[in-house]
Write an enzyme that holds these catalytic residues in place. Sequence first.
Site, PDB file in Angstrom:
ATOM      1  N   LYS A  77      83.333 -86.658  85.727  1.00 52.55           N
ATOM      2  CA  LYS A  77      82.647 -86.862  87.019  1.00 52.55           C
ATOM      3  C   LYS A  77      82.783 -88.330  87.420  1.00 52.55           C
ATOM      4  O   LYS A  77      82.889 -89.207  86.567  1.00 52.55           O
ATOM      5  CB  LYS A  77      81.160 -86.563  86.881  1.00 52.55           C
ATOM      6  CG  LYS A  77      80.836 -85.163  86.475  1.00 52.55           C
ATOM      7  CD  LYS A  77      79.351 -84.915  86.504  1.00 52.55           C
ATOM      8  CE  LYS A  77      78.651 -85.309  85.227  1.00 52.55           C
ATOM      9  NZ  LYS A  77      79.054 -84.549  84.064  1.00 52.55           N
ATOM     10  N   GLY A 118      93.905 -86.846  81.663  1.00 53.91           N
ATOM     11  CA  GLY A 118      94.762 -85.856  82.304  1.00 53.91           C
ATOM     12  C   GLY A 118      95.038 -86.208  83.758  1.00 53.91           C
ATOM     13  O   GLY A 118      94.960 -87.381  84.165  1.00 53.91           O
ATOM     14  N   GLY A 120      93.428 -85.853  86.674  1.00 49.48           N
ATOM     15  CA  GLY A 120      92.423 -86.591  87.455  1.00 49.48           C
ATOM     16  C   GLY A 120      92.343 -88.046  87.019  1.00 49.48           C
ATOM     17  O   GLY A 120      92.302 -88.968  87.850  1.00 49.48           O
ATOM     18  N   ASP A 143      95.608 -78.393  78.868  1.00 45.99           N
ATOM     19  CA  ASP A 143      96.264 -77.515  79.850  1.00 45.99           C
ATOM     20  C   ASP A 143      97.784 -77.705  79.901  1.00 45.99           C
ATOM     21  O   ASP A 143      98.494 -76.852  80.422  1.00 45.99           O
ATOM     22  CB  ASP A 143      95.705 -77.766  81.251  1.00 45.99           C
ATOM     23  CG  ASP A 143      94.197 -77.605  81.322  1.00 45.99           C
ATOM     24  OD1 ASP A 143      93.657 -76.834  80.514  1.00 45.99           O
ATOM     25  OD2 ASP A 143      93.577 -78.250  82.178  1.00 45.99           O
ATOM     26  N   ARG A 283      86.504 -54.511  76.065  1.00 46.59           N
ATOM     27  CA  ARG A 283      85.605 -55.629  75.718  1.00 46.59           C
ATOM     28  C   ARG A 283      86.283 -56.942  76.105  1.00 46.59           C
ATOM     29  O   ARG A 283      87.508 -57.041  76.067  1.00 46.59           O
ATOM     30  CB  ARG A 283      85.300 -55.653  74.222  1.00 46.59           C
ATOM     31  CG  ARG A 283      84.501 -54.466  73.729  1.00 46.59           C
ATOM     32  CD  ARG A 283      83.043 -54.557  74.158  1.00 46.59           C
ATOM     33  NE  ARG A 283      82.232 -53.509  73.563  1.00 46.59           N
ATOM     34  CZ  ARG A 283      82.091 -52.276  74.060  1.00 46.59           C
ATOM     35  NH1 ARG A 283      82.733 -51.923  75.170  1.00 46.59           N
ATOM     36  NH2 ARG A 283      81.321 -51.397  73.446  1.00 46.59           N
ATOM     37  N   GLN A 291      88.420 -74.180  72.582  1.00 43.39           N
ATOM     38  CA  GLN A 291      89.805 -74.653  72.670  1.00 43.39           C
ATOM     39  C   GLN A 291      89.899 -76.178  72.755  1.00 43.39           C
ATOM     40  O   GLN A 291      90.954 -76.757  72.586  1.00 43.39           O
ATOM     41  CB  GLN A 291      90.479 -74.056  73.918  1.00 43.39           C
ATOM     42  CG  GLN A 291      90.679 -72.570  73.820  1.00 43.39           C
ATOM     43  CD  GLN A 291      90.788 -71.912  75.184  1.00 43.39           C
ATOM     44  OE1 GLN A 291      91.880 -71.630  75.651  1.00 43.39           O
ATOM     45  NE2 GLN A 291      89.670 -71.678  75.838  1.00 43.39           N
TER      46      GLN A 291
HETATM   47  O1  F6P Z   1      91.292 -79.505  82.067  1.00 44.63           O
HETATM   48  C1  F6P Z   1      90.775 -79.100  80.845  1.00 44.63           C
HETATM   49  C2  F6P Z   1      89.817 -77.972  81.028  1.00 44.63           C
HETATM   50  O2  F6P Z   1      89.344 -77.594  79.757  1.00 44.63           O
HETATM   51  C3  F6P Z   1      90.343 -76.777  81.802  1.00 44.63           C
HETATM   52  O3  F6P Z   1      91.164 -75.958  81.009  1.00 44.63           O
HETATM   53  C4  F6P Z   1      89.058 -76.142  82.273  1.00 44.63           C
HETATM   54  O4  F6P Z   1      89.231 -75.419  83.472  1.00 44.63           O
HETATM   55  C5  F6P Z   1      88.172 -77.320  82.541  1.00 44.63           C
HETATM   56  O5  F6P Z   1      88.683 -78.386  81.775  1.00 44.63           O
HETATM   57  C6  F6P Z   1      86.740 -77.068  82.152  1.00 44.63           C
HETATM   58  O6  F6P Z   1      85.996 -78.226  82.411  1.00 44.63           O
HETATM   59  P1  F6P Z   1      84.463 -78.430  82.028  1.00 44.63           P
HETATM   60  O7  F6P Z   1      84.448 -79.439  80.929  1.00 44.63           O
HETATM   61  O8  F6P Z   1      83.863 -78.981  83.268  1.00 44.63           O
HETATM   62  O9  F6P Z   1      83.904 -77.129  81.580  1.00 44.63           O
END
Ligand code: F6P
Length: 365
Positions: A77, A118, A120, A143, A283, A291
């Site tokens: 953020k 990454g 951003g 990602d 399911r 991850q």
């Molecule tokens: O960019 C990394 C990532 O883990 C994405 O795969 C996922 O959409 C996003 O960040 C989730 O972010 P947050 O930490 O806000 O849940």
Amino acid sequence: MKKRLLIATGGGDCPGLNAVIRAIVKRASKEHNWEVLGSIDAFDGILRDPMHLVELSPEKVAGIHVMGGTIIGTTNKGGPFAWPIQNSDGSWDTVDRSKDFMDRLRYQNIDAIINIGGDGSQRISQGLFELGCPIIGVPKTIDNDLSDTDFTFGFQTAVDVATDAVDKLVTTAASHHRVLILEVMGRYAGWIALHAAIAGGAEVCLIPEIPYDINKVLQIVNERVDNGRGFANIVIAEGATPIDGGMSFSENDTPGAMKIHLGGAGLRLAEELREAGCPIEIRETILGHLQRGGSPNAFDRILASMFGVKAFELVLEKKWGHMVAYRHPNIEAVPIADAIKEYNLVNPNGNLIKTARGLGISLGD
Ligand code: F6P
């Protein structure tokens, strides 16, 4: 007076961040005229009052390459170009504090920054570079969606976690004669899903780059029922879309954060399959932040270490505005501007997709 290097880790965390920090500090310690500082929670450490910086000595980073997360914290953020401020009526806005940021760097006598992050975060690096900031980027994200590098560190560990999940779901799907859906991360790219589906041997893999037809997915399940296998495993990327729909997401109203939060693709797929008449039970599992947490695998520790050492060497060369990149077998420097120009997405006609199709994995098209 010693020169001062500032390290920041920005955006979502990722296995290998600490290995990069350790490598930078170890390499910098060979140059006796440098000291290394960490900015706590990305660039918030510079922008907060009081500023929050920590000294990063070789002793402080000893052994951290095996640890998940980042010892200097992170945030996805805000930042110098979109700092959240609360108005008197309680609502939130963001303001550009980049000039203030540059003044604060001067006040702290910062000679160089290495920004590990990454898409951003590297956009912020580029913006700061354009303001004259001596900055080097290190590409990080599970990602794998940054261009101009073969891989970002953290991705292979995320694939290991997702593959382990597929392996486990295959055995329970087989035992219960069910469809098991695994939703994995990846934002707008299907890299994690595709790698895990191939490594784990899923029947179906749905990715953002190839919109899926629910009838084609159902057809695979029906074939598995008809041919006696009686179960199916589906890996779906969080950004996957049906041919007649968009991405599944929720609104995120956290000030200064990304406006949408991807998620729900797996649950939506389950609903679509039920409505289409799926003959067996379904399911869903959402793998989520598993991850991103935990220890990096050996590949990511090595890649992160190579990135860290190279990033410091780029500092010595004053290659400002460049990012380290893995271009097998070399670690090179590429302009940050090139790396963020477009997302690195799965090529629908590339080798990985051909491999998946060759193995009989349906892409839902
Ligand atoms: O960019 C990394 C990532 O883990 C994405 O795969 C996922 O959409 C996003 O960040 C989730 O972010 P947050 O930490 O806000 O849940």
